[in-house]
Design a protein around this motif. Structure first.
Motif, mmCIF file in Angstrom:
data_model
loop_
_atom_site.group_PDB
_atom_site.id
_atom_site.type_symbol
_atom_site.label_atom_id
_atom_site.label_comp_id
_atom_site.label_asym_id
_atom_site.label_seq_id
_atom_site.Cartn_x
_atom_site.Cartn_y
_atom_site.Cartn_z
ATOM 1 N N GLU A 8 -3.903 2.343 -2.337
ATOM 2 C CA GLU A 8 -4.965 3.160 -2.932
ATOM 3 C C GLU A 8 -5.132 4.463 -2.158
ATOM 4 O O GLU A 8 -5.302 5.533 -2.759
ATOM 5 C CB GLU A 8 -6.285 2.372 -2.952
ATOM 6 C CG GLU A 8 -7.415 3.084 -3.629
ATOM 7 C CD GLU A 8 -7.199 3.279 -5.115
ATOM 8 O OE1 GLU A 8 -7.761 4.254 -5.651
ATOM 9 O OE2 GLU A 8 -6.485 2.490 -5.749
ATOM 10 N N LEU A 9 -5.065 4.389 -0.840
ATOM 11 C CA LEU A 9 -5.175 5.599 -0.026
ATOM 12 C C LEU A 9 -4.009 6.549 -0.276
ATOM 13 O O LEU A 9 -4.193 7.767 -0.314
ATOM 14 C CB LEU A 9 -5.263 5.238 1.457
ATOM 15 C CG LEU A 9 -6.590 4.631 1.912
ATOM 16 C CD1 LEU A 9 -6.497 4.164 3.367
ATOM 17 C CD2 LEU A 9 -7.717 5.616 1.762
ATOM 18 N N HIS A 10 -2.804 5.991 -0.471
ATOM 19 C CA HIS A 10 -1.652 6.832 -0.789
ATOM 20 C C HIS A 10 -1.850 7.538 -2.128
ATOM 21 O O HIS A 10 -1.538 8.728 -2.264
ATOM 22 C CB HIS A 10 -0.355 6.011 -0.807
ATOM 23 C CG HIS A 10 0.226 5.773 0.552
ATOM 24 N ND1 HIS A 10 0.796 6.767 1.314
ATOM 25 C CD2 HIS A 10 0.303 4.652 1.291
ATOM 26 C CE1 HIS A 10 1.216 6.277 2.457
ATOM 27 N NE2 HIS A 10 0.917 4.985 2.478
ATOM 28 N N LEU A 43 -5.875 -11.115 4.509
ATOM 29 C CA LEU A 43 -6.272 -9.865 5.152
ATOM 30 C C LEU A 43 -5.149 -8.833 5.057
ATOM 31 O O LEU A 43 -5.406 -7.667 4.734
ATOM 32 C CB LEU A 43 -6.633 -10.129 6.612
ATOM 33 C CG LEU A 43 -7.245 -8.993 7.404
ATOM 34 C CD1 LEU A 43 -8.571 -8.565 6.778
ATOM 35 C CD2 LEU A 43 -7.482 -9.425 8.839
ATOM 36 N N VAL A 44 -3.935 -9.254 5.306
ATOM 37 C CA VAL A 44 -2.785 -8.349 5.204
ATOM 38 C C VAL A 44 -2.640 -7.848 3.768
ATOM 39 O O VAL A 44 -2.400 -6.655 3.531
ATOM 40 C CB VAL A 44 -1.491 -9.046 5.685
ATOM 41 C CG1 VAL A 44 -0.254 -8.256 5.297
ATOM 42 C CG2 VAL A 44 -1.531 -9.251 7.190
ATOM 43 N N SER A 45 -2.814 -8.734 2.810
ATOM 44 C CA SER A 45 -2.716 -8.343 1.400
ATOM 45 C C SER A 45 -3.775 -7.305 1.043
ATOM 46 O O SER A 45 -3.486 -6.309 0.366
ATOM 47 C CB SER A 45 -2.871 -9.588 0.527
ATOM 48 O OG SER A 45 -2.852 -9.243 -0.829
ATOM 49 N N GLU A 46 -5.009 -7.519 1.501
ATOM 50 C CA GLU A 46 -6.086 -6.549 1.239
ATOM 51 C C GLU A 46 -5.771 -5.202 1.878
ATOM 52 O O GLU A 46 -5.969 -4.154 1.260
ATOM 53 C CB GLU A 46 -7.415 -7.072 1.778
ATOM 54 C CG GLU A 46 -8.009 -8.209 0.993
ATOM 55 C CD GLU A 46 -9.286 -8.747 1.622
ATOM 56 O OE1 GLU A 46 -9.952 -7.993 2.363
ATOM 57 O OE2 GLU A 46 -9.622 -9.913 1.372
ATOM 58 N N ILE A 47 -5.272 -5.243 3.088
ATOM 59 C CA ILE A 47 -4.948 -4.000 3.795
ATOM 60 C C ILE A 47 -3.826 -3.259 3.069
ATOM 61 O O ILE A 47 -3.882 -2.027 2.937
ATOM 62 C CB ILE A 47 -4.584 -4.292 5.264
ATOM 63 C CG1 ILE A 47 -5.823 -4.742 6.029
ATOM 64 C CG2 ILE A 47 -3.959 -3.076 5.937
ATOM 65 C CD1 ILE A 47 -5.552 -5.260 7.427
ATOM 66 N N GLN A 48 -2.837 -3.990 2.571
ATOM 67 C CA GLN A 48 -1.745 -3.347 1.848
ATOM 68 C C GLN A 48 -2.234 -2.698 0.560
ATOM 69 O O GLN A 48 -1.838 -1.584 0.226
ATOM 70 C CB GLN A 48 -0.634 -4.358 1.541
ATOM 71 C CG GLN A 48 0.185 -4.728 2.767
ATOM 72 C CD GLN A 48 1.196 -5.834 2.485
ATOM 73 O OE1 GLN A 48 1.052 -6.592 1.531
ATOM 74 N NE2 GLN A 48 2.211 -5.919 3.327
ATOM 75 N N SER A 49 -3.133 -3.375 -0.165
ATOM 76 C CA SER A 49 -3.640 -2.781 -1.399
ATOM 77 C C SER A 49 -4.521 -1.566 -1.090
ATOM 78 O O SER A 49 -4.486 -0.566 -1.813
ATOM 79 C CB SER A 49 -4.376 -3.802 -2.262
ATOM 80 O OG SER A 49 -5.393 -4.432 -1.549
ATOM 81 N N GLU A 50 -5.294 -1.619 -0.018
ATOM 82 C CA GLU A 50 -6.086 -0.454 0.382
ATOM 83 C C GLU A 50 -5.171 0.695 0.776
ATOM 84 O O GLU A 50 -5.446 1.853 0.461
ATOM 85 C CB GLU A 50 -7.008 -0.806 1.549
ATOM 86 C CG GLU A 50 -8.196 -1.661 1.155
ATOM 87 C CD GLU A 50 -9.069 -2.057 2.335
ATOM 88 O OE1 GLU A 50 -8.840 -1.553 3.459
ATOM 89 O OE2 GLU A 50 -9.980 -2.867 2.121
ATOM 90 N N LYS A 51 -4.065 0.376 1.429
ATOM 91 C CA LYS A 51 -3.095 1.394 1.828
ATOM 92 C C LYS A 51 -2.496 2.063 0.590
ATOM 93 O O LYS A 51 -2.366 3.293 0.545
ATOM 94 C CB LYS A 51 -1.999 0.750 2.680
ATOM 95 C CG LYS A 51 -0.952 1.701 3.185
ATOM 96 C CD LYS A 51 0.094 0.957 3.994
ATOM 97 C CE LYS A 51 1.277 1.837 4.297
ATOM 98 N NZ LYS A 51 2.360 1.082 4.938
#
Length: 172
Positions: A101-103, A91-99
């Motif tokens: 992408e958002l950047h 979950l943390v890994s997914e959130i980091q990759s989404e972060k």
């Protein structure tokens, strides 16, 4: 000193249900003579405590089963904890990759906004220049050409112009 069934269970390392089941199976003990009830709580006197403890001390398999259940629960908890840790890491890994992408999207949006601002400034400057040209007096002596009149061709004679056709009506 009287003890509750819960206190006895904790002392023996078994559940309350195990004590009740043991008492139900062993018909030689009449629990009523050793207990008193206050509200919903059952208190066991010292003689009753000795009898119940004797039932569990004779049954070593109960202690082994209870210890085995405790070990199994600990192993289940450890496996559950490992699965939970893996889940949370994913979950943390997914959130980091989404972060990330958002950047990227934010950077792109900011670059586009800057380009829009620059184009707007350029357009404003062009409009200002065009207004300055239309407001300036014409010093070069040339006539302004208006869009209402079109210049006539040089070889314009009445004969060279096409003649309108006459339509005849037959029958009159």
């Amino acid at each position: 000193m009287p003890k509750t069934i819960r206190e006895l269970a904790d002392e023996l390392g078994v559940s309350k249900q195990a004590i009740w089941q043991k008492i139900k199976r062993d018909a030689s003990i009449d629990l009523r003579q050793f207990t008193s009830t206050k509200g919903n709580t059952v208190y066991v006197d010292i003689d009753g405590q000795k009898a119940i403890k004797a039932m569990f001390s004779n049954d070593s398999s109960t202690r082994y089963r209870q210890q085995k259940d405790d070990v199994d629960d600990n192993e289940k908890d450890a496996v559950y904890d490992q699965d939970e840790v893996k889940f949370l890491r994913n979950l943390v890994s997914e959130i980091q990759s989404e972060k990330k992408e958002l950047h990227k999207l934010l950077d792109q949006q900011q670059r586009l906004a800057l380009q829009d601002k620059q184009l707007l400034e350029e357009y404003k400057a062009e409009i200002k220049d065009l207004k300055a040209l239309t407001m300036a007096p014409h010093d070069d002596g040339e006539k302004e050409v208006t869009s209402d009149k079109q210049p006539e061709p040089e070889n314009s004679t009445p004969e060279s112009q096409p003649k309108p056709k006459k339509w005849w009506r037959f029958g009159k």
